[in-house]
Design an enzyme around this catalytic site. Sequence first.
Site, PDB file in Angstrom:
ATOM      1  N   HIS A 147       0.806  -1.216   0.000  1.00  0.00           N
ATOM      2  CA  HIS A 147       0.000   0.000   0.000  1.00  0.00           C
ATOM      3  C   HIS A 147       0.841   1.269   0.000  1.00  0.00           C
ATOM      4  O   HIS A 147       0.321   2.374   0.198  1.00  0.00           O
ATOM      5  CB  HIS A 147      -0.942  -0.013   1.215  1.00  0.00           C
ATOM      6  CG  HIS A 147      -2.221   0.712   0.979  1.00  0.00           C
ATOM      7  ND1 HIS A 147      -2.639   1.780   1.741  1.00  0.00           N
ATOM      8  CD2 HIS A 147      -3.188   0.524   0.041  1.00  0.00           C
ATOM      9  CE1 HIS A 147      -3.793   2.220   1.282  1.00  0.00           C
ATOM     10  NE2 HIS A 147      -4.151   1.477   0.262  1.00  0.00           N
ATOM     11  N   LYS A 149       2.945   4.468  -1.350  1.00  0.00           N
ATOM     12  CA  LYS A 149       2.895   5.399  -2.479  1.00  0.00           C
ATOM     13  C   LYS A 149       4.169   6.220  -2.380  1.00  0.00           C
ATOM     14  O   LYS A 149       4.178   7.312  -1.821  1.00  0.00           O
ATOM     15  CB  LYS A 149       1.675   6.313  -2.428  1.00  0.00           C
ATOM     16  CG  LYS A 149       0.329   5.582  -2.448  1.00  0.00           C
ATOM     17  CD  LYS A 149      -0.226   5.401  -1.080  1.00  0.00           C
ATOM     18  CE  LYS A 149      -1.613   4.773  -1.141  1.00  0.00           C
ATOM     19  NZ  LYS A 149      -2.128   4.468   0.209  1.00  0.00           N
ATOM     20  N   ASP A 154      16.742  10.301  -7.561  1.00  0.00           N
ATOM     21  CA  ASP A 154      18.184  10.587  -7.458  1.00  0.00           C
ATOM     22  C   ASP A 154      18.738  10.342  -6.057  1.00  0.00           C
ATOM     23  O   ASP A 154      19.728  10.966  -5.651  1.00  0.00           O
ATOM     24  CB  ASP A 154      18.479  12.021  -7.905  1.00  0.00           C
ATOM     25  CG  ASP A 154      18.231  12.217  -9.397  1.00  0.00           C
ATOM     26  OD1 ASP A 154      18.230  11.213 -10.136  1.00  0.00           O
ATOM     27  OD2 ASP A 154      18.022  13.371  -9.815  1.00  0.00           O
TER      28      ASP A 154
END
Length: 201
Positions: A147, A149, A154
């Site tokens: 779940h 996100k 970089d």
Amino acid sequence: MKRKNKKFTEIFIAFILGIAIGVLGYSDYGTDLINQFKISHTPPPKIKHYNISQLSRSKVSTCFTPPSGCTKFIADQIDTARESIYMHAYGMSDSLITAALIDAQARGVQVKILLDRSNLKQKFSKLHELQRAKIEVGIDKVPGIAHNKVIIIDKKKVITGSFNFTAAADKRNAENVIVIEDAELADSYLQNWLSRKARNG
């Protein structure tokens, strides 16, 4: 007599359980169960945690929906990548973010993605479109929903929040996105990403 019957019943149940455990242990199903148990109970690596005073030295940006516009906010951040992008996502169906990832791959940025297994069946998932663009896309099969996100850019910038990378998150839901520019924090997220990748083989 009752005691004898009770004792016999206990012995019989123990015998049946022993057979069942033996069969499971030597069947593919049993092996899968054992392997899943091992995977789910593998202790996670120790990853550094941060308190507010440490993060206060970092550059932080935010975006909220409504109104819409956070997909462009995220895509613009992806456009700044010069070396690497690591993504861990539950939902991945937004066209603008997908295009930004494909553009990054095309200009030589190393793009690596881990998606929740639900993307294998979701009609609007961009899984196959990303793979066709030669982006390394793995499926997080560790028991439980992936779940997260998270996008790490970089190894010094983290994009996270409640925002799934979907059109619904931008157009319909109340969501938030936060971007934190901090190399140490980014490394913490990267180590977590690498840990999830390793646990998936």
